[in-house]
Motif scaffolding. Structure first.
Motif, PDB file in Angstrom:
ATOM      1  N   THR A 235       0.831  -1.200   0.000  1.00  0.00           N
ATOM      2  CA  THR A 235       0.000   0.000   0.000  1.00  0.00           C
ATOM      3  C   THR A 235       0.869   1.255   0.000  1.00  0.00           C
ATOM      4  N   TRP A 236       1.955   1.224   0.771  1.00  0.00           N
ATOM      5  CA  TRP A 236       2.908   2.339   0.758  1.00  0.00           C
ATOM      6  C   TRP A 236       3.510   2.521  -0.640  1.00  0.00           C
ATOM      7  N   ASN A 237       3.912   1.433  -1.270  1.00  0.00           N
ATOM      8  CA  ASN A 237       4.459   1.514  -2.617  1.00  0.00           C
ATOM      9  C   ASN A 237       3.467   2.166  -3.575  1.00  0.00           C
ATOM     10  N   ARG A 238       2.207   1.735  -3.495  1.00  0.00           N
ATOM     11  CA  ARG A 238       1.196   2.291  -4.386  1.00  0.00           C
ATOM     12  C   ARG A 238       0.950   3.770  -4.089  1.00  0.00           C
ATOM     13  N   ALA A 239       1.023   4.161  -2.821  1.00  0.00           N
ATOM     14  CA  ALA A 239       0.837   5.571  -2.467  1.00  0.00           C
ATOM     15  C   ALA A 239       1.928   6.431  -3.109  1.00  0.00           C
ATOM     16  N   VAL A 240       3.171   5.967  -3.040  1.00  0.00           N
ATOM     17  CA  VAL A 240       4.272   6.711  -3.655  1.00  0.00           C
ATOM     18  C   VAL A 240       4.063   6.799  -5.165  1.00  0.00           C
ATOM     19  N   GLN A 241       3.712   5.681  -5.780  1.00  0.00           N
ATOM     20  CA  GLN A 241       3.510   5.661  -7.227  1.00  0.00           C
ATOM     21  C   GLN A 241       2.354   6.567  -7.638  1.00  0.00           C
ATOM     22  N   ARG A 242       1.288   6.547  -6.848  1.00  0.00           N
ATOM     23  CA  ARG A 242       0.116   7.371  -7.175  1.00  0.00           C
ATOM     24  C   ARG A 242       0.458   8.856  -7.098  1.00  0.00           C
ATOM     25  N   VAL A 243       1.151   9.257  -6.055  1.00  0.00           N
ATOM     26  CA  VAL A 243       1.486  10.674  -5.884  1.00  0.00           C
ATOM     27  C   VAL A 243       2.411  11.139  -7.004  1.00  0.00           C
ATOM     28  N   VAL A 244       3.465  10.378  -7.263  1.00  0.00           N
ATOM     29  CA  VAL A 244       4.415  10.774  -8.307  1.00  0.00           C
ATOM     30  C   VAL A 244       3.722  10.823  -9.669  1.00  0.00           C
ATOM     31  N   GLY A 245       2.951   9.802  -9.983  1.00  0.00           N
ATOM     32  CA  GLY A 245       2.258   9.771 -11.274  1.00  0.00           C
ATOM     33  C   GLY A 245       1.284  10.921 -11.443  1.00  0.00           C
ATOM     34  N   ASN A 246       0.542  11.245 -10.373  1.00  0.00           N
ATOM     35  CA  ASN A 246      -0.413  12.343 -10.470  1.00  0.00           C
ATOM     36  C   ASN A 246       0.273  13.701 -10.593  1.00  0.00           C
ATOM     37  N   LEU A 247       1.386  13.876  -9.877  1.00  0.00           N
ATOM     38  CA  LEU A 247       2.104  15.147  -9.973  1.00  0.00           C
ATOM     39  C   LEU A 247       2.634  15.369 -11.392  1.00  0.00           C
ATOM     40  N   VAL A 248       3.233  14.344 -11.969  1.00  0.00           N
ATOM     41  CA  VAL A 248       3.715  14.462 -13.348  1.00  0.00           C
ATOM     42  C   VAL A 248       2.540  14.594 -14.312  1.00  0.00           C
ATOM     43  N   GLY A 249       1.450  13.873 -14.011  1.00  0.00           N
ATOM     44  CA  GLY A 249       0.268  13.944 -14.865  1.00  0.00           C
ATOM     45  C   GLY A 249      -0.361  15.322 -14.890  1.00  0.00           C
ATOM     46  N   VAL A 250      -0.336  16.025 -13.773  1.00  0.00           N
ATOM     47  CA  VAL A 250      -0.853  17.394 -13.732  1.00  0.00           C
ATOM     48  C   VAL A 250      -0.019  18.298 -14.637  1.00  0.00           C
ATOM     49  N   LEU A 251       1.281  18.092 -14.651  1.00  0.00           N
ATOM     50  CA  LEU A 251       2.133  18.858 -15.563  1.00  0.00           C
ATOM     51  C   LEU A 251       1.782  18.528 -17.020  1.00  0.00           C
ATOM     52  N   ALA A 252       1.512  17.259 -17.295  1.00  0.00           N
ATOM     53  CA  ALA A 252       1.120  16.868 -18.647  1.00  0.00           C
ATOM     54  C   ALA A 252      -0.199  17.538 -19.037  1.00  0.00           C
TER      55      ALA A 252
ATOM     56  N   HIS B 231     -18.368  21.375 -20.515  1.00  0.00           N
ATOM     57  CA  HIS B 231     -17.943  22.745 -20.834  1.00  0.00           C
ATOM     58  C   HIS B 231     -16.530  22.928 -20.321  1.00  0.00           C
ATOM     59  N   TYR B 232     -15.792  23.843 -20.964  1.00  0.00           N
ATOM     60  CA  TYR B 232     -14.426  24.119 -20.545  1.00  0.00           C
ATOM     61  C   TYR B 232     -14.416  24.775 -19.167  1.00  0.00           C
ATOM     62  N   GLN B 233     -13.348  24.492 -18.398  1.00  0.00           N
ATOM     63  CA  GLN B 233     -13.265  24.990 -17.032  1.00  0.00           C
ATOM     64  C   GLN B 233     -11.933  25.695 -16.803  1.00  0.00           C
ATOM     65  N   ASP B 234     -11.823  26.315 -15.643  1.00  0.00           N
ATOM     66  CA  ASP B 234     -10.608  27.020 -15.261  1.00  0.00           C
ATOM     67  C   ASP B 234      -9.498  25.997 -15.015  1.00  0.00           C
ATOM     68  N   SER B 235      -8.508  25.988 -15.882  1.00  0.00           N
ATOM     69  CA  SER B 235      -7.451  24.978 -15.787  1.00  0.00           C
ATOM     70  C   SER B 235      -6.647  25.115 -14.503  1.00  0.00           C
ATOM     71  N   GLY B 236      -6.381  26.341 -14.090  1.00  0.00           N
ATOM     72  CA  GLY B 236      -5.621  26.541 -12.858  1.00  0.00           C
ATOM     73  C   GLY B 236      -6.314  25.961 -11.650  1.00  0.00           C
ATOM     74  N   ARG B 237      -7.633  26.148 -11.580  1.00  0.00           N
ATOM     75  CA  ARG B 237      -8.380  25.597 -10.447  1.00  0.00           C
ATOM     76  C   ARG B 237      -8.387  24.070 -10.489  1.00  0.00           C
ATOM     77  N   LEU B 238      -8.564  23.500 -11.699  1.00  0.00           N
ATOM     78  CA  LEU B 238      -8.525  22.041 -11.820  1.00  0.00           C
ATOM     79  C   LEU B 238      -7.200  21.485 -11.328  1.00  0.00           C
ATOM     80  N   ILE B 239      -6.103  22.136 -11.729  1.00  0.00           N
ATOM     81  CA  ILE B 239      -4.775  21.662 -11.326  1.00  0.00           C
ATOM     82  C   ILE B 239      -4.617  21.733  -9.809  1.00  0.00           C
ATOM     83  N   THR B 240      -5.028  22.849  -9.225  1.00  0.00           N
ATOM     84  CA  THR B 240      -4.894  23.015  -7.772  1.00  0.00           C
ATOM     85  C   THR B 240      -5.700  21.974  -7.013  1.00  0.00           C
TER      86      THR B 240
END
Length: 569
Positions: free
Chosen positions: A370-387, A440-449
């Protein structure tokens, strides 16, 4: 008490892609594209969230034989629609976000328990929970619910057809792939025979070293999984008699040949020193294509395979019995998802279901995983937000561009996730964010935050819940697995002591012992990663595995399965 190691090293390392990574990747694109393009042409892309719920069912059951796959996919569609129905009904009856989060957490726990109990396989409960949790926060009226469910069912039926279509071209493909994988891993294990030293076949005290232990465990698991695949295919379509049609007779012969090849893989497990790894690899390569199934020239008569019929007749434990040991995992899921959602609400985040889904995605067999998956989830989501930040200008050019970008991300997620969960999440995260813009399109900055906040909240709160809800039953299940191995070993030993044991009984006992050893290793690995557990009987586990594998070798030799090179060439 002892706690688990919570390592960061190797958690993000990329592995080899799955042998069939392209199948779910192509299937989900084929399932998602037509409904989304039709809705785009009709100007109703706001309804795509409901069709995508059904289309996502195309991700499941790619390792199942086609007759079994038909049933599994149908159950996934029904389960997906059932969870969606509960969510939409709740959304139409109340706007109380606390109530909605509670419903989502309970649904997530039920989906986790049922997926684990039925061994559904990837992507397991995560997609189901994402669909139902997101639907809880979509404004609904009771009158709209039937129509939205109809869209999901129609897309689910299309996904079912996509999942079954390859069977028209290669009807025995799953069985061939499973057998080839078992032969390949058995060859890798046999290749370690005689390697000296602490990392080789024998350690300083004559016991298997770490490398061979890992190879043996991987090979045993692959062989066991392949048997389950063949048994499912054989149970769904009983092998016909020799008076059948040419096609059914040929299929029956192929199944028998696959069973014999799998027995050869079991022989390599039992006595690697007496096995030629290259021969196993040659058979595995032949199965990868569409050519004829190799027919090993050995002394195995049809009577030796009667143990398969005994296993088919034996059945499996009831669903209720399989759900019992999963109670701690279900409790972790319910508590973690609920607390993550409530925390997100307290922070004022507009989409608490993201935190809920993040928590639901964490829970694995033990705290360490579960710890491994938590690390993977956080890292993947952080990079995914940049994408997402990079892709959103392109997606906002036109709704058609939005649909095409989401399709590309669908493909990328399934192509990459088998290498490491975090890599697949890099595509899943921007796709989830873009799906919210279908209406409908939304505020990208708010979605990212909001996505960043929910990811961190879900991972932190979810992991705390995994620590808080202990799994003290892990030690009890290990005791039960040890008892099962010892009983299976004694049964095989008793048959070996007879001057002329029945071939079917000996084969059945040998395969029962092999299955018990696989279960013991999986149970021991799961228990070793739990926190707040009692001391595990590690020496007893090692002794049981060593004596069990010695008995397997003796059984294989008694059956006459270990042949001289001259007899098999």
């Amino acid at each position: 008490m002892s706690g688990p190691r919570l390592p960061l090293a190797d958690v993000l390392r990329l592995g080899r892609p799955s042998d069939i990574w392209f199948k779910p990747a192509l299937s989900v694109v084929a399932a998602v594209a037509p409904p989304n393009l039709i809705l785009l042409a009709l100007g109703r892309l706001d309804l795509a969230a409901y069709t995508m719920a059904g289309s996502m069912c195309a991700l499941y059951a790619h390792n199942r034989p086609y007759a079994a796959r038909a049933r599994v996919l149908a159950r996934v569609v029904v389960g997906m629609t059932g969870g969606l129905a509960v969510a939409l009904l709740a959304a139409s009856l109340t706007t109380n976000t606390v109530v909605l989060v509670t419903v989502g957490a309970l649904l997530a726990a039920a989906q986790k328990a049922l997926c684990d109990a039925t061994r559904l396989g990837p992507p397991a409960n995560v997609v189901l929970t994402f669909v139902s949790s997101a639907a809880l926060f979509v404004p609904q009226t009771p009158a709209q619910v039937p129509g939205h469910l109809g869209l999901a069912l129609a897309a689910g039926a299309w996904a079912w057809l996509i999942g079954m279509a390859p069977g028209l071209v290669r009807p025995c493909g799953p069985e061939r792939r499973a057998t080839a994988h078992a032969l390949h891993t058995a060859a890798a294990y046999a290749g370690t025979a005689g390697t000296p030293g602490p990392t080789g076949t024998t350690g300083t005290n004559g016991t298997p070293g770490p490398a061979v232990s890992r190879a043996r465990a991987a090979a045993a698991a692959a062989v066991h999984a392949a048997w389950q695949t063949l048994l499912a295919a054989r149970g769904d379509s009983p092998l016909p008699s020799r008076r059948g049609t040419p096609s059914t007779t040929r299929r029956a012969e192929n199944h028998r040949a696959l069973e014999r090849l799998l027995v050869r893989a079991e022989v390599a497990l039992a006595a690697p020193a007496d096995t030629d790894p290259e021969r196993l690899r040659t058979w595995a390569r032949a199965l990868r294509g569409t050519g004829p199934v190799p027919h090993p020239d050995d002394l195995l008569d049809d009577d030796e395979l009667l143990g398969i019929d005994a296993e088919l007749a034996g059945g499996q434990p009831s669903l209720w019995r399989r759900l019992g040991p999963l109670t701690p995992i279900a409790a972790r899921t319910a508590l973690g998802c609920a607390l993550a959602g409530y925390t997100s609400l307290a922070l004022g985040v507009g989409r608490p279901y993201w935190a809920l889904v993040t928590a639901a995605s964490l829970y694995q067999a033990n705290v360490t995983l579960t710890w491994n998956r938590a690390v993977q989830r956080v890292v993947g989501n952080l990079v995914g937000v940049l994408a997402f930040a990079v892709l959103v200008p392109l997606a906002h050019l036109h709704q058609a561009a939005l649909v095409l970008v989401c399709l590309a991300l669908n493909f990328g997620a399934e192509a990459l996730i088998s290498r490491n969960y975090w890599l697949g999440s890099v595509c899943v995260t921007p796709m989830a964010l873009l799906i919210t813009e279908f209406a409908h399109y939304q505020d990208s900055g708010r979605l990212i935050t909001e996505r960043l906040v929910d990811t961190l909240v879900g991972a932190a709160v979810g992991f705390v819940a995994a620590i808080a809800v202990t799994n003290r039953r892990a030690g009890d299940r290990l005791d039960e697995a040890l008892t099962a191995v010892e009983a299976a070993r004694d049964q095989a030993g008793n048959l070996l002591a007879r001057p002329h044991p029945a071939p079917a009984a000996l084969e059945s006992a040998r395969r029962a012992l092999a299955a018990a050893l696989v279960d013991l290793r999986a149970t021991a690995d799961a228990a070793s990663g739990e926190w707040w557990r009692r001391a595990l009987p590690e020496e007893r586990v090692v002794a049981a595995e060593q004596s069990g594998h010695r008995t397997l070798a003796a059984t294989a030799r008694r059956q006459g399965l270990l042949l001289d090179e001259d007899a098999t060439t």
